[in-house]
Design an enzyme around this catalytic site. Structure first.
Site, mmCIF file in Angstrom:
data_model
loop_
_atom_site.group_PDB
_atom_site.id
_atom_site.type_symbol
_atom_site.label_atom_id
_atom_site.label_comp_id
_atom_site.label_asym_id
_atom_site.label_seq_id
_atom_site.Cartn_x
_atom_site.Cartn_y
_atom_site.Cartn_z
ATOM 1 N N ASP A 214 0.856 -1.188 0.000
ATOM 2 C CA ASP A 214 0.000 0.000 0.000
ATOM 3 C C ASP A 214 0.892 1.238 0.000
ATOM 4 O O ASP A 214 2.062 1.184 0.388
ATOM 5 C CB ASP A 214 -0.903 -0.021 1.255
ATOM 6 N N HIS A 215 0.315 2.345 -0.441
ATOM 7 C CA HIS A 215 1.039 3.614 -0.430
ATOM 8 C C HIS A 215 0.893 4.269 0.945
ATOM 9 O O HIS A 215 -0.174 4.783 1.281
ATOM 10 C CB HIS A 215 0.473 4.553 -1.509
ATOM 11 N N TYR B 14 -4.682 4.886 0.344
ATOM 12 C CA TYR B 14 -5.793 4.107 -0.224
ATOM 13 C C TYR B 14 -5.475 3.280 -1.472
ATOM 14 O O TYR B 14 -6.360 3.107 -2.309
ATOM 15 C CB TYR B 14 -6.977 5.022 -0.560
ATOM 16 N N HIS B 15 -4.280 2.754 -1.585
ATOM 17 C CA HIS B 15 -3.975 1.976 -2.786
ATOM 18 C C HIS B 15 -3.478 0.568 -2.469
ATOM 19 O O HIS B 15 -2.441 0.135 -2.995
ATOM 20 C CB HIS B 15 -2.936 2.714 -3.647
ATOM 21 N N PRO B 16 -4.199 -0.197 -1.643
ATOM 22 C CA PRO B 16 -3.733 -1.561 -1.350
ATOM 23 C C PRO B 16 -3.888 -2.469 -2.573
ATOM 24 O O PRO B 16 -4.897 -2.396 -3.277
ATOM 25 C CB PRO B 16 -4.669 -2.009 -0.213
#
Ligand SMILES: Cc1cc2nc3c(=O)[nH]c(=O)nc-3n(C[C@H](O)[C@H](O)[C@H](O)COP(=O)(O)OP(=O)(O)OC[C@H]3O[C@@H](n4cnc5c(N)ncnc54)[C@H](O)[C@@H]3O)c2cc1C
Length: 536
Positions: free
Chosen positions: A292-293, A467-469
């Site tokens: 994730d980010h 929010y980028h899993p």
């Protein structure tokens, strides 16, 4: 039991594209199961609605991670859309694709067909860009992509500041040069959010061969022997099943597609046995490889009414903007909050950017769930684009109604902290540039942090997910991979995963467009055809 050719679980970014593409063939029947509702609300359609849908569990699963050891034991918030359109119905609408080398790395890792040259036609196929018409963009796709409709003068302030700090401007992050700062293009048309549901599903809802069931929470995949034959789901308190003649396709997202595989007996044998779930297929990689980010936000309080805030004058401005939105479909209500940003390098000698910036025209602290959110101000997010840390999604319980355990293991690889530290300093330099001086912004939370040790302590205390899993049903051809390059689950038949979870590595950008690209390509692989220039 109702029967269809294809049953798709999850009506999010990927599921909506798939349902639309597969039902183009009138001879096949398609069923889409979505746990949430239809999302037919102004909260979804008016971009400004995200200030309510991201922080609150209205149409949002509102997950939390397990305590993060390197982040002072904090449990981090993980919003995910629970509605048709999935996370594209609550996201920040930014349209970016990552760096070409991200996809070349996927192909080089043993995934034929996924190089940049081969995926670009699928990005273009899905896209209807209202501004760019060149070799990098599509104009006839289902997903509208547009320049910002906000006309916010703060864009120029941010771009000027970044240039004063020594960075260049990229006129198109998805064009010839990703590196630089700029204003993001958004998945909007006429000032409205075009979620994947609005773009891909709504125009096709009248097709007689497409059935969309909302409020239908899938519990597990059903099998005849090793062949996926249907899905068991819960709807309105009742448990029901739906049959699939051709395929079951999981598009439930990075947290819930692995959860469904595990609930169906596909995963790590010992973990399944401990929960009393019969093992159908040993696949220890299910849920692993979570990436994730991780992001740090520098926040300045400032007075301008171009910055969203709930002061009396800010509220009057908002009322004025509601009228303007009704008349013109422009202005503050079109905001995606993170309106500008960039892709920059911590070290100029690197081949590609390793940081992403999101410049927000508001105070964004704790996902908009704090009182400071009401003040006027601006925020600059900085995140590590390709983290080395790897986490895992696992089952807390064999009860499908319980959320999965989400452990991104943020900063478990110390290299990520080093990149974020350098990103923090870079972002602070931009905010200190003369262009911001007239706004007299006061740095909140971090003003006193000067030494590296203090900044690292702040990162551990305040960093959050942006929010980028991805990655929990990784594509590959080794034993730890979950799906192969055609996205079929290893060891069983007629079961695919198509969503952000199949990404082998996190791409250097926001993940919605890449997820929709994956679904476009998957639809072609399922239909055994290919767009020109690509191999399906
Ligand atoms: C707050 C936020 C902001 C973001 N901002 C951006 C951005 O600006 N730009 C960008 O590119 N990306 C952004 N992203 C990320 C991007 O939206 C996601 O990567 C993308 O939507 C993932 O698509 P998906 O199909 O994998 O999953 P999702 O879109 O999350 O879809 C999964 C769907 O499956 C449903 N589902 C789950 N479990 C079940 C079940 N058991 N039964 C039935 N249905 C089920 C869910 O309700 C959901 O509708 C953001 C995400 C969030 C949460």
């Amino acid at each position: 039991m109702q029967n269809f050719d294809y049953v798709i679980v999850g009506g999010g970014s990927a599921g909506c594209v798939l349902a639309s593409r597969l039902s183009e063939q009138s001879e096949v029947s398609v069923c889409l199961l979505e746990a949430g509702g239809d999302g037919n609300s102004w909260l979804v359609r008016v971009p400004f609605g995200m200030v309510l849908t991201v922080p609150a569990p209205l149409i949002n699963w509102g997950f939390k991670t397990v305590p993060q050891m390197q982040l002072n034991g904090r449990r981090l918030y993980q919003p995910r859309g629970r509605v048709l359109g999935g996370s594209s119905a609550i996201n920040a609408m930014i349209y970016t694709r990552g760096h070409p080398s991200d996809y070349d790395a996927w192909a080089a890792a043993g995934n034929p067909g996924w190089s940049w040259r081969e995926v670009l036609p699928y990005f273009k196929l899905g896209e209807s860009n209202l501004h760019f018409q060149d070799d990098y963009h599509g104009v006839d796709g289902l997903q509208p992509v547009s320049d910002s409709f906000t006309d916010n003068p703060m864009h120029k302030v941010f771009l000027d500041a970044a240039q004063q700090a020594g960075y260049s401007v990229s006129s198109d992050f998805n064009g010839a040069q990703q590196e630089g700062v700029g204003v993001y293009q958004v998945t909007q048309r006429d000032g409205g959010r075009w979620s994947a549901a609005r773009a891909c599903l709504e125009p096709n809802l009248s097709r007689p061969n497409l059935t969309v069931m909302t409020g239908a929470h899938a519990q597990r995949v059903l099998f005849e022997g090793r062949r996926a034959s249907g899905v068991q789901y819960r709807c309105g308190g009742r448990v029901a099943t739906v049959g699939a003649h051709r395929e079951v396709i999981l598009s439930a997202g990075t947290f819930q597609s692995p959860q469904l595989l595990l609930l169906s007996g596909i995963g790590d044998g010992r973990a399944l046995q401990n929960l009393g779930i019969p093992v159908l297929q040993l696949l220890p990689g299910v849920g692993a490889n979570l990436q994730d980010h991780l992001d740090y936000t520098l926040i300045h309080r400032a007075r301008s009414l171009d910055l969203i805030g709930a002061s009396p004058r800010g509220m009057l401005r908002l009322i004025h903007e509601i009228g303007r939105y009704r008349r013109e479909r422009r202005g503050m209500l079109c905001t995606n909050v993170a309106e500008a940003g960039g892709f920059l390098k911590t070290d100029a000698s690197q081949p590609r950017p390793d940081l992403q910036l999101h410049f927000c025209v508001a105070i964004v602290h704790n996902h908009g769930r704090s009182l400071q959110h009401l003040w006027h101000g601006y925020s600059l997010h900085v995140c590590v684009l390709r983290p080395a840390s790897r986490g895992r999604v696992s089952l807390a319980s064999s009860d499908p109604g319980k959320p999965p355990l989400i452990d991104p293991a943020y900063l478990s690889d110390p290299r990520d902290l080093d990149v974020l530290l350098r990103g923090f300093k870079l972002a602070r330099r931009i905010l200190a540039a003369p262009a911001f001086s007239p706004y007299g912004g006061r740095e909140l939370f971090s003003a006193a942090a000067v030494r590296d040790t203090d900044i690292c302590a702040l990162i551990r205390a305040r960093a959050e997910s942006i929010y980028h899993p991805v990655g929990t049903c990784r594509m590959g051809r080794d034993d730890a991979a979950v799906v192969d390059a055609s996205l079929q689950v290893q060891g069983v038949e007629r079961l695919r995963v198509v969503d952000a979870s199949v990404m082998p590595t996190l791409i250097g950008g926001n993940t919605n467009a890449p997820t929709m690209m994956i679904a476009e390509k998957a639809a072609d692989m399922i239909r055994r055809r290919s767009v020109s220039g690509a191999s399906a």
